[in-house]
Design an enzyme around this catalytic site. Structure first.
Site, PDB file in Angstrom:
ATOM      1  N   ARG A  45       1.131  66.306  78.123  1.00 43.30           N
ATOM      2  CA  ARG A  45       1.122  65.503  79.368  1.00 43.30           C
ATOM      3  C   ARG A  45       0.604  66.369  80.527  1.00 43.30           C
ATOM      4  O   ARG A  45      -0.212  65.913  81.324  1.00 43.30           O
ATOM      5  CB  ARG A  45       2.553  65.007  79.635  1.00 43.30           C
ATOM      6  CG  ARG A  45       2.737  64.235  80.919  1.00 43.30           C
ATOM      7  CD  ARG A  45       2.562  62.756  80.714  1.00 43.30           C
ATOM      8  NE  ARG A  45       2.854  61.966  81.901  1.00 43.30           N
ATOM      9  CZ  ARG A  45       2.151  60.903  82.269  1.00 43.30           C
ATOM     10  NH1 ARG A  45       1.132  60.488  81.551  1.00 43.30           N
ATOM     11  NH2 ARG A  45       2.477  60.225  83.352  1.00 43.30           N
ATOM     12  N   THR A  91      16.448  58.212  80.666  1.00 46.77           N
ATOM     13  CA  THR A  91      17.857  58.050  80.299  1.00 46.77           C
ATOM     14  C   THR A  91      17.943  56.939  79.242  1.00 46.77           C
ATOM     15  O   THR A  91      18.273  55.794  79.557  1.00 46.77           O
ATOM     16  CB  THR A  91      18.720  57.693  81.539  1.00 46.77           C
ATOM     17  OG1 THR A  91      18.017  56.729  82.331  1.00 46.77           O
ATOM     18  CG2 THR A  91      19.030  58.897  82.382  1.00 46.77           C
ATOM     19  N   THR A 126      17.951  56.309  86.023  1.00 49.21           N
ATOM     20  CA  THR A 126      18.963  55.246  86.047  1.00 49.21           C
ATOM     21  C   THR A 126      20.203  55.702  85.276  1.00 49.21           C
ATOM     22  O   THR A 126      20.092  56.178  84.135  1.00 49.21           O
ATOM     23  CB  THR A 126      18.392  53.965  85.414  1.00 49.21           C
ATOM     24  OG1 THR A 126      17.168  53.664  86.073  1.00 49.21           O
ATOM     25  CG2 THR A 126      19.360  52.804  85.559  1.00 49.21           C
ATOM     26  N   CYS A 266      14.479  49.814  80.389  1.00 53.28           N
ATOM     27  CA  CYS A 266      15.301  49.520  81.569  1.00 53.28           C
ATOM     28  C   CYS A 266      16.250  48.367  81.278  1.00 53.28           C
ATOM     29  O   CYS A 266      17.421  48.586  81.016  1.00 53.28           O
ATOM     30  CB  CYS A 266      14.412  49.182  82.763  1.00 53.28           C
ATOM     31  SG  CYS A 266      13.597  50.641  83.431  1.00 53.28           S
ATOM     32  N   ARG A 336       8.177  51.420  74.395  1.00 57.29           N
ATOM     33  CA  ARG A 336       9.569  51.819  74.147  1.00 57.29           C
ATOM     34  C   ARG A 336      10.456  50.587  73.920  1.00 57.29           C
ATOM     35  O   ARG A 336      10.425  49.639  74.702  1.00 57.29           O
ATOM     36  CB  ARG A 336      10.107  52.624  75.329  1.00 57.29           C
ATOM     37  CG  ARG A 336       9.535  54.030  75.348  1.00 57.29           C
ATOM     38  CD  ARG A 336      10.019  54.799  76.537  1.00 57.29           C
ATOM     39  NE  ARG A 336       9.377  54.366  77.767  1.00 57.29           N
ATOM     40  CZ  ARG A 336       9.619  54.906  78.952  1.00 57.29           C
ATOM     41  NH1 ARG A 336      10.491  55.874  79.064  1.00 57.29           N
ATOM     42  NH2 ARG A 336       8.995  54.482  80.026  1.00 57.29           N
TER      43      ARG A 336
END
Ligand SMILES: NC(=O)c1ccc[n+]([C@@H]2O[C@H](COP(=O)([O-])OP(=O)(O)OC[C@H]3O[C@@H](n4cnc5c(N)ncnc54)[C@H](O)[C@@H]3O)[C@@H](O)[C@H]2O)c1
Length: 416
Positions: A45, A91, A126, A266, A336
């Site tokens: 990355r 997270t 989060t 999320c 994801r």
């Protein structure tokens, strides 16, 4: 005190830790104004970002290069002169749905090694209310022997960006900020105000800011679960849920949520953070738990519906199925926790020949048959799973040209 500290902190030697969907735009925006170092443990990355390449396709080379003072590194010692550390690491949850704090703990420990007096550490990842103060700050205190609110300060500022959404971007979304005390609050507020044009909202405490973020996503999860429940009811009644929602939505206070798959990192993940905290205080929330269950089962529900059609049309024949879209949501490359995988697995297990086509995926996908080119008159069944603009532009006629004459066409997103 504020003035004295501000002089030092407002020199704003910023470090952003974790250069993903959240960290990269933050690093770029701060790097347009202040001396900023972006840090990530993923060397590939770093290499790509240093060339101006964002593999998520969210940000262009021009945008990344527009950040005059941003340096990007995977070497932690390059952060040793920083005064402000912003943590934007993932997270996720484990397979058993328990929160996985490893990135958060690892990033905090790395920072603790170079963290000095008079610095500020701000978490953006989060979490559940209390996590920053129960897990992260004690690590900093233990490793550095510094005392919070005396030797250093901390804060929490959740992120609201929405990958694939070109309208709601970091600068034009109001941002919640919070600080460990009044002083930290002021510094953090001023810091974010320099880049957030939409302004900031100061939450009265770190825990309130943490809770506000997690419930924003839980509210969406529950509302989609309700739409999914309606979909199941009206499907049985042979009524079109989308038409019903369209009609109901003409009322001023009807909330416009659509049925569908809830994947990603999320909406489908954050409720488990709050549920984890609830367990610790002997609470068993009902709606949150049921909402999660309903949404998690939608892949299976759609698969069963489509399978019924396949059975009635093709009996036990093994057929060729095309799934259009694999990412967890439209117009982004994020896969994801994509629930499209549940549909893929379902038909793959039934030994059908299942292909996936997704114009947003330019990387290798292990465990699924990803096709880069579509052949005409090839598929028996076409399933649209993601509302990519690409598919809308392609049009139903073109999409159906890849199918044989007696095909099954199932459009989960009701694009057409
Ligand atoms: N993506 C979103 O739309 C979004 C929106 C709001 C909030 N969030 C939250 O923000 C946080 C980050 O999410 P994201 O989508 O940007 O994640 P991401 O996976 O896109 O990026 C995280 C980056 O952190 C790096 N990283 C992991 N562990 C690290 C460590 N110990 N030290 C340094 N770098 C490390 C990874 O290599 C990766 O590049 C999560 O808590 C997420 O829930 C995400």
């Amino acid at each position: 005190m504020l003035k004295k500290y501000q002089k030092e902190i407002i020199k704003n030697k910023i470090a952003i830790i974790g250069l993903g969907y959240v960290g990269l735009p933050l690093a770029v925006e701060f790097g347009k104004k202040f001396d900023t170092v972006g840090f990530d443990i993923n060397f590939d990355r770093i290499k790509q970002l240093n060339k101006g390449i964002d593999s998520t396709k969210e940000f262009s080379k021009n945008y990344i290069k527009s950040s005059k003072y941003l340096k990007i590194t995977n070497q932690i010692d390059k952060l040793s002169d920083r005064t402000i550390f912003i943590i934007t690491v993932p997270t996720p949850i484990y397979k058993n749905k328990k929160p996985d704090f490893r990135n958060l703990i690892d990033a905090t420990k790395r920072i603790a090694k170079i963290f000095k007096k008079k610095s500020i550490i701000i978490y953006e990842s989060t979490v559940y209310p209390g996590l920053t103060e129960e897990i992260c700050i004690p690590i900093i205190e233990k490793k550095t022997k510094l005392i919070a609110n005396k030797d250093f300060f901390y804060g929490y500022s959740p992120e609201r960006i929405n990958p694939g959404d070109k309208k709601h971007q970091l600068k034009n979304i109001k941002k919640i900020v919070s600080g460990s005390n009044g002083f930290a609050e002021k510094i953090i507020k001023r810091l974010y105000e320099t880049i957030i044009q939409a302004g900031v909202y100061v939450a009265p405490s770190v825990k309130i800011a943490e809770a506000a973020k997690v419930i924003e996503n839980i509210q969406r999860d529950i509302n989609v679960a309700f739409a999914n429940e309606l979909f199941k009811i009206f499907e049985k009644l042979n009524l079109n849920t989308f038409e019903i929602l369209k009609a109901a939505n003409t009322k001023w206070n009807f909330l416009n949520f659509q049925p569908g798959l809830v994947g990603g990192h999320c909406i489908g993940v954050d409720p488990y953070y709050l549920l984890h905290k609830c367990k610790k205080i002997n609470l068993k929330p009902k709606i949150i738990t049921v909402g999660r269950k309903i949404n998690d089962e939608m892949g299976l529900h759609y698969s069963n519906l489509i399978n019924k059609k396949i059975k009635s049309q093709f009996k036990n024949k093994k057929i060729k199925i095309l799934i259009l879209g694999y990412t967890f949501k439209e117009n982004c490359s994020d896969i994801r926790n994509t629930k499209v995988h549940d549909i893929y697995e379902y038909f793959n297990k039934k030994k059908h020949d299942v292909h996936i086509y997704d114009p947003w995926i330019n990387f290798d996908l292990k465990g699924v048959k990803l096709v880069k080119k579509l052949n005409k008159n090839y598929y028996d069944c076409v399933i649209i799973t993601v509302k990519h603009d690409f598919f809308i532009k392609l049009g139903k006629k073109r999409i159906l040209s890849y199918a044989k004459r007696n095909n099954i066409f199932y459009d989960i997103k009701k694009i057409f």
